[in-house]
Write a protein that holds these residues in place. Sequence first.
Motif, mmCIF file in Angstrom:
data_model
loop_
_atom_site.group_PDB
_atom_site.id
_atom_site.type_symbol
_atom_site.label_atom_id
_atom_site.label_comp_id
_atom_site.label_asym_id
_atom_site.label_seq_id
_atom_site.Cartn_x
_atom_site.Cartn_y
_atom_site.Cartn_z
ATOM 1 N N UNK A 60 0.837 -1.204 0.000
ATOM 2 C CA UNK A 60 0.000 0.000 0.000
ATOM 3 C C UNK A 60 0.870 1.252 0.000
ATOM 4 N N UNK A 61 1.993 1.198 0.703
ATOM 5 C CA UNK A 61 2.899 2.350 0.730
ATOM 6 C C UNK A 61 3.441 2.632 -0.670
ATOM 7 N N UNK A 62 3.807 1.565 -1.363
ATOM 8 C CA UNK A 62 4.344 1.751 -2.717
ATOM 9 C C UNK A 62 3.272 2.301 -3.653
ATOM 10 N N UNK A 63 2.034 1.870 -3.438
ATOM 11 C CA UNK A 63 0.947 2.377 -4.272
ATOM 12 C C UNK A 63 0.720 3.868 -4.047
ATOM 13 N N UNK A 64 1.269 4.417 -2.945
ATOM 14 C CA UNK A 64 1.149 5.854 -2.697
ATOM 15 C C UNK A 64 2.433 6.583 -3.106
ATOM 16 N N UNK A 65 3.247 5.906 -3.918
ATOM 17 C CA UNK A 65 4.420 6.566 -4.468
ATOM 18 C C UNK A 65 5.649 6.518 -3.588
ATOM 19 N N UNK A 66 5.601 5.747 -2.503
ATOM 20 C CA UNK A 66 6.759 5.691 -1.612
ATOM 21 C C UNK A 66 7.732 4.630 -2.114
ATOM 22 N N UNK A 67 8.978 5.038 -2.309
ATOM 23 C CA UNK A 67 10.020 4.102 -2.690
ATOM 24 C C UNK A 67 10.427 3.358 -1.414
#
Lengths: 333, 242
Positions: free
Chosen positions: A204-211
């Motif tokens: 979910x974090x990656x889906x919010x643009x977090x590398x």
Amino acid sequence: MKALWGEMNGRGRVVLAVAVLLLLLAPTVATRYLVSVLTLIFYFVYVGQAWNLMMGYAGQLSLGHALYVGVGGYVSAALWVHFGIGPWLGVFPAVLLAASFGAAIGWLGFRFGIEGVYFALLTIAFAEFTRIGFDHIDVVGGAGGLFIPYEEARLGEWWNLRGGQLFFYYLAFGLAAIAVLVTALLARSRLGYQWRAVREDEAAARALGIDAFRAKMKAILISSAMTAVGGVFYAFYYNSLFPAQMFEMSRSIELILGPIVGGLGTVFGPVIGAFLLTPLGEILIGVTEALGINAPGAKAVFFGLTLMVIIYLVPTGVWPWLSKTLGLTGRRS
Amino acid sequence: MTALLVVEGVGKRFRGLTAVDRVSFTLAAGEIFAVIGPNGAGKTTLFNMIAGVLKPNDGAISFCGERIDGLTPDAVCRRGIGRTFQIVRPFPGLSVEDNVLIGALLHRKDMAAARRCARDVLGRLDLYDKRGVQAASLTLPDRKRLELARALATDPKLLLLDEVMAGLRPTETDRMVEILKTLNRETGVSILLIEHVMRAVMALAGHMLVLHHGAPIASGKPEEVVRDPAVITSYLGQETVI
């Protein structure tokens, strides 16, 4: 300071200010023994906080943080013993080497998707390899240990960390205070929220643009670098380093108990944890001696039982419960 | 109308199974586009290729004129595509507001500005009053809206919604439809829907694509597509009343 202040409400701020004041004045009335216990508490606040950043905020379990303490301590001590390079300068290569170890572990773990307990195993493996390696590095004394000589003439050279008990007390206090401040700042930063997101749900974090890889690498780099500074303190405070003693897994465990008991992912959890556990250890030594129990491990058994009781009573940590009960954080109703 | 998302001949195979077979479509800027089809038709696989979770075996996906197939999910999001998950994944231990704040921080360095944005988005999605609640304690409809809020806070040009209506009651579905319509109208955000709930698809989509066994069997305006005999036999069934 603002970040730290923001953690607390009015009552919390008063308690914090009074506690800081009392600790600053404590050496004027406390016995030598009490001062040494408090120094040890500050040390555990410091390293516990460094570990808390990585586990409590970024959710990456390291069971090998003794590695960074050991590397930090050994590098700075060896530079001093062999080349006369003082710890204020030696701390830089010490931090650099420890952070390189952190980077290697992080890269291996995070790039190849080694997660959770498997990542923890990787951290243990690195600490163990390093312990065995240091057993055979003769420049730093091998298994026989490295000693920082006690030199009468140098006593009082505080800039070379050759100070007395009071000096180390305030140094440890300063380190602990800085660690708490740094944690408070990071916790409220963009990076702090990225860490929480990765901790809670990486996909979910990656889906919010977090590398996620970068966020986790930053966590292990900051944590290992901070921990190495603790190692420098440890080396010059105790003046003797043995691979078995520095890199052993029990040292890694010892350092993470404070944050776990105090409350993971909180600014004051590691502080409360250290203030509970270190005296508890000391009291248990006293009690077992008074009762004449000399069986090896008796202290560890009591210590373990006490931990179980605390974790059973307050599973999310002592600090969240304490701050709520005493009304130190949040708006009071 | 300019093309925002162009999917050209995209295919994905898992060993011997062809999950998606040469699918092509174009989504115009500002449009609401729906992909429908029976279970196992390859909708979610297609969705995951656009979102960067899976890399296609064939074909190309372009967004705003740039190739995005094969990029990581975070890189796809940074280019302006926000997504929700079919099975909702809020950050359970964080408050509703912090969940959305994390999305808002993607393009905002300033904490105060990000928090303002998060509150603004929460207001749009009827979650403002619940901003202090831990996400784990929300009901399913609230969680679905929270996922949408989180994705919206990243300022996407395109929203990918994976069955946001599933599990909602009819009144809740109508509310979600209304929210999406308002968002599309007011912010101009384009939406790609993957959906089973025909009532929502009919109310929202300007264009739709029907997948069956990974391959497109029909596309066009919803009212035309639902009359297509191939769609009726493979998906909707003879008795379906919309």
